[in-house]
Design an enzyme around this catalytic site. Sequence first.
Site, short mmCIF file in Angstrom:
data_model
loop_
_atom_site.label_atom_id
_atom_site.label_comp_id
_atom_site.label_asym_id
_atom_site.label_seq_id
_atom_site.Cartn_x
_atom_site.Cartn_y
_atom_site.Cartn_z
CG LEU A 166 -2.09 -0.94 1.33
CD1 LEU A 166 -2.86 -0.70 2.61
CD2 LEU A 166 -3.00 -0.81 0.13
CG ASP A 167 1.28 3.89 -3.40
OD1 ASP A 167 2.11 2.97 -3.54
OD2 ASP A 167 0.69 4.44 -4.35
NE ARG A 168 5.18 8.80 2.81
CZ ARG A 168 4.64 9.96 3.19
NH1 ARG A 168 4.11 10.08 4.40
NH2 ARG A 168 4.62 10.99 2.37
CB VAL A 170 -2.88 4.05 -0.09
CG1 VAL A 170 -4.11 3.17 -0.20
CG2 VAL A 170 -2.57 4.71 -1.42
#
Length: 388
Positions: A166-168, A170
């Site tokens: 998961l992107d930071r 997100v």
Amino acid sequence: MKRKREEREEMEIVWQTPANPPQPQDYILRNGRRHVRPYYFEFISHAKNRWAGKTIVDLFTDEFKGRPRDYYVSAVKSGRIQVDGQIVPVSYIVQPSQKISHFLHRHEPPVMALDVSILQKEPDVLTVCKPASVPVHPCGQYRKNTVVGILQAEHDLAPLFPVHRLDRLVSGLLILARNATKADHFRQQIEAGEVRKEYIAKVIGVFPEEEVVNANVNYNAREGRSSVEVDNPCSDRPLKGKTACTKFTRISTNGTHSVVLCEPITGRTHQIRVHLQYTGHPIANDMLYLSEVVAQRSTEGMGADRAAISGATHYLLASGLPCDDRSSEVENTDSGEDFSIDPMCTNCPNLGPKGYDGNEEALWLHCIRYSGPGWSYECPYPDWALLS
């Protein structure tokens, strides 16, 4: 007397390595941000071939631009930079594969002070609701201010093996295996295309009822962002990006924004974000993909997301437009009273590293469900998913 006191304080320094687990007392909650109490840490790297032939000071000045040359000269002279465990002169010439240690006072970037809430706890699997702004695992300047670090410090949960990315910025469902065997089991299912991934996003405009995007995604590591590439029959130039496919379904709209179900079939960096930009309906607060203009990344290590947010904030302030700017609030409260000030540290007396302020908010992209053969895990919807 002063010399003896300085020597005693120097002896009290405890250098940490990745083997030292995070502890609850390592965190400071302030102004809606989770800070990490600065600590002494040994960074270890091995000399790359391109580093060979440079002096130790030139190497650090050229490769690690976040600190001035004078700092690296002092660090080498004081032994805070060593080669193969030995103190070397500032004129020392580096050879390939040598072990280079940098002992420094480490300041981690702050994250939003939101709980990492546990959703399900099973013998082999842990699921949590990841808050936005918190990285999943140690990377770059983050070590303790990560989901894995916080779970270890606050719940004594270790080891943990993140199953997916998961992107930071997100938020949402994060699945962590509690042993390597279970992690490998999940990995095989994901690689075989047996796992369905579902996210929701709040985008600009009235999104179509359904849309499928098949467009290559090319990630530029230097810029920290992705771009879309489509096949042009009039050009012989080969596509650089990786094949990518995302299915979108509109859940609701109020005429200004839409909440969209996003199902990435592939898993490319920033795939959902850049595919939504490609449709003409970018995520409504995604500063990185709302504009083609991205602020230059800080050589201190500021990511493209943070640089874009910072650039947008500075633009709004310069234009006299309204902006929720909390940077001065955060900076002014850093007094050093909660941690020891290091006289050689270029970040002290602030809690966070230079270049990091408080202008971050949760990206309107949230993971709600992952499901595979015989299993399914879910996460509650965020408040922003309810359109008024």
